[in-house]
Design an enzyme around this catalytic site. Structure first.
Site: not given
Ligand code: KIV
Length: 266
Positions: A47-48, A182
């Site tokens: 979704d980046s 992350e």
């Protein structure tokens, strides 16, 4: 017999744990997916894309329909890699929406869906896997929490480390076959990778995990809005493109392009 290349399956990824580092990269369209396919085990339609591709300030307003569009495009470009689709913010707030939307991404061509979250979303992961939808988790820094947390905060400091380990264990127990970690202190990410059976794929989480993922527009130097510390650039893509387009514009203005070799003759 024709030379049929086998697609990489979830079991190929889990088999790599403690044997071979896993290579994962994002792609948002068929053109780049095709370029990455020979080198990556996993392609993530992250979704980046909402930030680098759509110039939005975060990932939160990406729609399910937009994600489906990009999954279909990437599927068309792939022959080999495992295709993971990110579930956008708001698309898995409850069991019904998680099942309905995950099925949409699988029908669009994804092999696997990825959800951000730990212990709290373990029941959703259990339900999705029970329905035959493979799930990759995403723990540590979760970009979908950016407005709630007031920024992108590095995880794993102090007592937070134990919560992260519990998150990873909970989603593994619920059925996740792998997880991204992350923006997490390297020693904590390493401890998590050692504590679970599933492969842990890091981004900004150091070297002692089971694989690495980078966002293609960061690693190839196309996304210039900000540059995270972990995002090594393997190409200065934006500069190269600018130079090329400038050369084209100059040639058009000076009537140098098209020269005879680019013309049709009678
Ligand atoms: O959206 C994305 O590209 C991701 C990566 C940061 C792992 O989730």
């Amino acid at each position: 017999m024709p030379n049929v290349q086998r697609n990489i399956a979830v079991s190929d990824i889990t088999d790599k744990k403690n044997k071979q580092p896993i290579v994962m990269i994002t792609a948002y369209d068929a053109l780049f997916a095709r370029l990455f396919d020979d080198y990556a085990d996993i392609i993530l339609v992250g979704d980046s894309l909402n930030m680098s591709f759509n110039a939005q300030k975060d990932t939160l307003n990406l729609s399910v329909e937009a994600m489906k569009y990009h999954v279909k495009a990437v599927r068309a470009g792939l022959k080999r890699a495992l295709l993971v689709a990110d579930m956008p913010f708001g698309s898995y707030f409850n069991e019904n929406s998680a099942l309905k939307n995950a099925a949409k991404f699988i029908k669009a061509g994804a092999d696997v869906v990825k959800l951000e979250g730990g212990e709290r979303i373990a029941p959703l992961i259990a339900r999705l896997t029970a329905e035959g939808i493979a799930v990759m988790g995403h723990v540590g820094l979760r970009p979908q929490q950016v407005r709630f947390e007031g920024g992108y905060k590095i995880k794993g400091r102090g007592e937070d480390a134990e919560n992260l380990i519990q998150d990873a264990l909970a989603i593994e127990q619920a059925g996740a076959f792998s997880a991204v970690i992350e923006g997490t202190i390297s020693s904590v990410a390493a401890k998590i990778a050692r504590s679970v059976q599933m492969p842990i794929i890091g981004i900004g989480a150091g070297a002692e995990v089971d694989g690495q993922v980078l966002v293609w527009s960061d690693m190839l130097g196309f996304f210039e809005e900000f540059r995270p510390k972990f995002a090594k650039r393997y190409l200065e893509g934006a500069n190269l493109v600018r130079k090329a387009v400038q050369a084209y514009a100059n040639e058009v203005k000076m009537r140098k392009f098209p020269s005879a070799e680019f013309e049709y003759e009678e």
